[in-house]
Design an enzyme around this catalytic site. Structure first.
Site, short mmCIF file in Angstrom:
data_model
loop_
_atom_site.label_atom_id
_atom_site.label_comp_id
_atom_site.label_asym_id
_atom_site.label_seq_id
_atom_site.Cartn_x
_atom_site.Cartn_y
_atom_site.Cartn_z
N TYR A 1 -24.66 20.94 21.63
CA TYR A 1 -25.42 22.18 21.42
C TYR A 1 -26.67 22.24 22.31
O TYR A 1 -27.25 23.30 22.49
CB TYR A 1 -25.85 22.35 19.95
N LYS B 1 -15.09 10.52 17.61
CA LYS B 1 -13.77 10.71 18.23
C LYS B 1 -13.66 9.64 19.33
O LYS B 1 -13.43 9.94 20.51
CB LYS B 1 -13.67 12.14 18.78
N ASP C 1 -10.81 13.93 13.09
CA ASP C 1 -9.63 14.62 12.54
C ASP C 1 -9.23 14.00 11.21
O ASP C 1 -8.91 14.70 10.24
CB ASP C 1 -8.47 14.62 13.55
N ASP D 1 -21.63 19.97 12.00
CA ASP D 1 -21.64 21.41 11.74
C ASP D 1 -20.34 21.80 11.03
O ASP D 1 -20.34 22.51 10.01
CB ASP D 1 -21.75 22.15 13.09
N ASP E 1 -19.59 22.37 6.63
CA ASP E 1 -19.06 23.61 6.06
C ASP E 1 -17.81 23.32 5.22
O ASP E 1 -17.61 23.93 4.17
CB ASP E 1 -18.72 24.61 7.17
#
Ligand code: NAD
Length: 356
Positions: free
Chosen positions: A142, A191, A223, A247, A251
């Site tokens: 970001y 990852k 994942d 992020d 959620d």
């Protein structure tokens, strides 16, 4: 004691839930003998309307000089057509950067009285759920290099994920310290089977873990983590992860609780300073109707008392009041499926304040 709190009500339901939160803090002040001085400043759409910019310098200055910052939510359809740099949400990214808020703490808690609000089956959710996601907030993709280039396939765009050892170390320490005060498990999510930045992440987290032999560390690929969160969320205590993965996973975790109107968050810097805000947005669809659930913001204030002002008893007082409010069967519209006897934003604030 006297405390100065920078209050940024924001847009939509932000000012409505903030009003009730101040009421509850005042009740805490009366009970425990504290004075909270609220300094209200603007950010987001409200600041664009008043000053033509989403984050006026005065807001930054007041936030920096306060003991802590409480924020409602920013944004709304009125400002949606503005270009990216001028949008209300940009105020949040800039505030985090200006205040050095690199650690985002999001508890995903299923209150036992609200377990049926979770979309997961009772045998998965048990009598409740209590996870904390520690998300790196001022680095990674970001904030990395971005741009457009020409390629043989035409125009291309890129965003770079980059993390330094220093950035990984400090967010890791936040997670390990938090785990020490909880069930003592850190699950680091990356990852590392694909990404170079994730391999450095994993190596650095392992090094930091050596300073915390009392905390159990395990690693998940993102994942798998997203799958495990649905399959068996109770295996997690503290989830440590990057800006992007955090992020998304936070959620997902928030949906497991089934009630976005209940979820608080904290964004912390070195030392104790922090900004506290509900996870939800400005909910323009219900703004002005009295249907907004103020509990996420009220619980954010409890986090502020615990993490920044170092007032654990006072934080407990708010959390216990919310527990009693729910146990007594009181519900806001979002928790009751719109039942006619649902309490309004103000009635909720009044009752929780009275239960302090
Ligand atoms: P939202 O969280 O505002 O709303 C999603 C849904 O949840 C809506 O149906 C809303 O009515 C409901 N909801 C949210 N909070 C609630 C509460 N306290 N009580 C009862 N119901 C609640 O997300 P959105 O609709 O995607 O975004 C609306 C605006 O908020 C956008 O402009 C977005 O950019 C902004 N936003 C701001 C923040 C922030 O300030 N931190 C975070 C997310 C979204």
């Amino acid at each position: 004691m006297n405390y100065t709190i920078a209050v940024i009500p924001g847009d939509g339901i932000g000012p409505e839930v903030m009003e009730e939160t101040k009421k509850v803090l005042e009740a805490v002040g009366r009970k425990f003998g504290h004075q909270f001085a609220f300094q209200t400043v603007l950010a987001g759409g409200a600041a664009i309307d008043a000053f033509g910019e989403c984050l006026p310098q005065n807001t930054i200055d007041v936030a920096k000089s306060a003991d802590a910052v409480l924020l409602g939510a920013v944004g709304g359809p009125k400002w949606d057509a503005l270009p990216g740099e001028q949008r209300p949400e940009k105020a949040l990214l800039r505030l985090r950067k200006e205040l050095g808020l690199y650690a985002n703490i999001r508890p995903a808690k299923v209150f036992s009285d609200l377990a049926d609000a979770s979309p997961l089956r009772p045998e998965i959710i048990g009598k409740g759920l209590d996870i904390v996601i520690v998300r790196e907030l001022t680095g990674g993709i970001y904030f990395g290099k971005r741009g457009h280039v020409e390629t043989e396939f035409g125009e291309a765009a890129y965003d770079v994920e980059q993390y330094s050892v220093g950035e990984i170390r400090r967010i890791s320490r936040t997670a390990f310290e938090m785990a020490r005060k909880r069930r003592g498990i850190v699950s680091s999510v990356d990852k590392a089977n694909v990404l170079e930045s994730s391999r450095l992440w994993r190596k650095t987290v392992n090094e930091v873990a050596e300073d915390y032999p009392d905390v159990t560390l395990n690693h998940f690929y993102v994942d798998n983590a997203s799958m495990q969160l649905i399959r068996d969320p109770r295996q997690f205590d503290v989830i440590l992860t990057s800006n992007l993965f955090g992020d998304i996973l936070s959620d997902e975790a928030s949906q497991i609780t089934g009630s976005i109107g209940m979820l608080p968050s904290a964004s912390l810097t070195d030392g104790n300073f922090g900004m506290y805000e509900p996870v939800h947005g400005s909910a323009p669809d219900i703004a002005g109707t009295g249907k907004a659930n103020p509990l996420a913001t009220i619980l954010s204030a409890a986090m502020m008392l615990r993490y920044t002002l170092n007032l654990p008893e006072e934080a407990d007082a708010i959390e216990n009041a919310v527990d009693r409010f729910l146990a007594a069967g009181f519900r806001t519209a979002d928790l009751s499926g719109g039942a006619p006897d649902a309490l309004s934003t103000k009635e909720t604030g009044d009752r929780v304040a009275a239960m302090i």
